[in-house]
Design a protein around this motif. Sequence first.
Motif, mmCIF file in Angstrom:
data_model
loop_
_atom_site.group_PDB
_atom_site.id
_atom_site.type_symbol
_atom_site.label_atom_id
_atom_site.label_comp_id
_atom_site.label_asym_id
_atom_site.label_seq_id
_atom_site.Cartn_x
_atom_site.Cartn_y
_atom_site.Cartn_z
ATOM 1 N N GLN A 12 0.805 -1.211 0.000
ATOM 2 C CA GLN A 12 0.000 0.000 0.000
ATOM 3 C C GLN A 12 0.844 1.271 0.000
ATOM 4 O O GLN A 12 0.336 2.349 -0.304
ATOM 5 C CB GLN A 12 -0.950 0.002 1.204
ATOM 6 N N ASN A 13 2.122 1.140 0.321
ATOM 7 C CA ASN A 13 3.026 2.292 0.253
ATOM 8 C C ASN A 13 3.677 2.434 -1.122
ATOM 9 O O ASN A 13 4.453 3.356 -1.358
ATOM 10 C CB ASN A 13 4.127 2.171 1.320
ATOM 11 N N SER A 14 3.364 1.492 -2.016
ATOM 12 C CA SER A 14 3.958 1.488 -3.344
ATOM 13 C C SER A 14 3.154 2.369 -4.299
ATOM 14 O O SER A 14 1.982 2.096 -4.581
ATOM 15 C CB SER A 14 4.019 0.060 -3.891
ATOM 16 N N THR A 15 3.783 3.424 -4.780
ATOM 17 C CA THR A 15 3.119 4.307 -5.745
ATOM 18 C C THR A 15 2.810 3.569 -7.038
ATOM 19 O O THR A 15 1.758 3.775 -7.656
ATOM 20 C CB THR A 15 4.008 5.524 -6.047
ATOM 21 N N ALA A 16 3.726 2.695 -7.446
ATOM 22 C CA ALA A 16 3.527 1.947 -8.689
ATOM 23 C C ALA A 16 2.307 1.036 -8.583
ATOM 24 O O ALA A 16 1.486 0.964 -9.513
ATOM 25 C CB ALA A 16 4.767 1.122 -9.004
ATOM 26 N N LEU A 17 2.175 0.345 -7.433
ATOM 27 C CA LEU A 17 1.035 -0.552 -7.257
ATOM 28 C C LEU A 17 -0.268 0.245 -7.189
ATOM 29 O O LEU A 17 -1.280 -0.166 -7.757
ATOM 30 C CB LEU A 17 1.195 -1.398 -5.996
ATOM 31 N N GLU A 18 -0.239 1.387 -6.523
ATOM 32 C CA GLU A 18 -1.449 2.214 -6.457
ATOM 33 C C GLU A 18 -1.866 2.663 -7.854
ATOM 34 O O GLU A 18 -3.054 2.644 -8.199
ATOM 35 C CB GLU A 18 -1.222 3.442 -5.572
ATOM 36 N N THR A 19 -0.890 3.044 -8.669
ATOM 37 C CA THR A 19 -1.198 3.461 -10.039
ATOM 38 C C THR A 19 -1.823 2.323 -10.831
ATOM 39 O O THR A 19 -2.815 2.507 -11.548
ATOM 40 C CB THR A 19 0.076 3.956 -10.749
ATOM 41 N N LEU A 20 -1.248 1.132 -10.691
ATOM 42 C CA LEU A 20 -1.793 -0.035 -11.393
ATOM 43 C C LEU A 20 -3.180 -0.395 -10.873
ATOM 44 O O LEU A 20 -4.060 -0.788 -11.651
ATOM 45 C CB LEU A 20 -0.846 -1.228 -11.223
ATOM 46 N N ALA A 21 -3.378 -0.249 -9.556
ATOM 47 C CA ALA A 21 -4.688 -0.559 -8.979
ATOM 48 C C ALA A 21 -5.748 0.411 -9.494
ATOM 49 O O ALA A 21 -6.874 0.013 -9.805
ATOM 50 C CB ALA A 21 -4.611 -0.514 -7.454
ATOM 51 N N ARG A 22 -5.387 1.687 -9.597
ATOM 52 C CA ARG A 22 -6.334 2.668 -10.155
ATOM 53 C C ARG A 22 -6.626 2.343 -11.621
ATOM 54 O O ARG A 22 -7.767 2.474 -12.078
ATOM 55 C CB ARG A 22 -5.780 4.081 -10.004
ATOM 56 N N ALA A 23 -5.600 1.902 -12.343
ATOM 57 C CA ALA A 23 -5.818 1.472 -13.729
ATOM 58 C C ALA A 23 -6.740 0.252 -13.758
ATOM 59 O O ALA A 23 -7.521 0.071 -14.703
ATOM 60 C CB ALA A 23 -4.482 1.140 -14.398
ATOM 61 N N GLY A 24 -6.657 -0.558 -12.701
ATOM 62 C CA GLY A 24 -7.530 -1.718 -12.596
ATOM 63 C C GLY A 24 -8.997 -1.330 -12.575
ATOM 64 O O GLY A 24 -9.853 -1.997 -13.171
ATOM 65 N N TYR A 25 -9.310 -0.223 -11.884
ATOM 66 C CA TYR A 25 -10.696 0.256 -11.885
ATOM 67 C C TYR A 25 -11.125 0.691 -13.283
ATOM 68 O O TYR A 25 -12.285 0.513 -13.675
ATOM 69 C CB TYR A 25 -10.847 1.420 -10.907
ATOM 70 N N VAL A 26 -10.194 1.258 -14.034
ATOM 71 C CA VAL A 26 -10.515 1.676 -15.406
ATOM 72 C C VAL A 26 -10.870 0.464 -16.257
ATOM 73 O O VAL A 26 -11.895 0.445 -16.957
ATOM 74 C CB VAL A 26 -9.341 2.447 -16.037
#
Length: 267
Positions: A12-26
């Motif tokens: 959850q502290n990973s900016t890269a994972l957060e970006t990918l997770a937000r892309a997941g919603y897309v």
Amino acid sequence: MSSPKNAAQAAQNSTALETLARAGYVVLGIVHVVIGLIAISSVASAGSTEADQGGAMARIQQTPWGVALLWVIAVGLFALTIWQIAEALLERDPDAKKKWAHRVKFLGTAVAYIAIAVTAIVYALGGRSDSSQSSQTLSAQLLASAGGVFALSLVGLIVAGIGIAFIVRGCTRAFTKHLALPGGTTKKGIVAFGIVGYVAKGVAVAVTGVLFVVAAVTHDPQAAGGLDAALDSLAALPFGAAILWLVGAGLVLYGIFCFARARYARM
């Protein structure tokens, strides 16, 4: 903290994972928009809807860059899966019952994302997937086992319960707790799309659960089915074409809501 919690915190502290997770919603939104459009188009054709994850992936596969998009869908949904698992591990609600209820919800959502991601991979590799056939096979296997009627009924009740939970979440606007929404007209639009989208998806999922229960009660695995079979069942009701059109439109709105969720979700 235990090792799994350390890993979850690091995720959850990973900016890269957060970006990918937000892309997941897309990409989740894209899948729901396609499913909804398939359902709407089937009203005019009066045929089987094929409005499920497999049908959506097949349509996406046929587009230019379709295979590449399927891989993007899989990656985005796997990222969302990791994020949901991390949320489950880091759940800190002081109420023990609520804590475990939230964990079950996060893990259940993770399983759903994995299932869609795997379907995307199957189509990216040139394969095919039929949710109704898979549901009927599972139903037949359960009915052939000891206590199969009870087990299949339980599966149906759980799925129906998930559908009802979607409807309640939409009607009560509970989903807004997980969003950092702007004010004004934008907020009203996103909330409206969320309400309609959650209710429409809840109806479709709940009917899927009912089909499992019917298969258990009648001892007929062919009565079970996936999302496409659930939508076909809605189409067979009085005023079924209108109902199917409304649910399909609702799924499209849920997809659009997912686009907004990618931007405004509290991560």
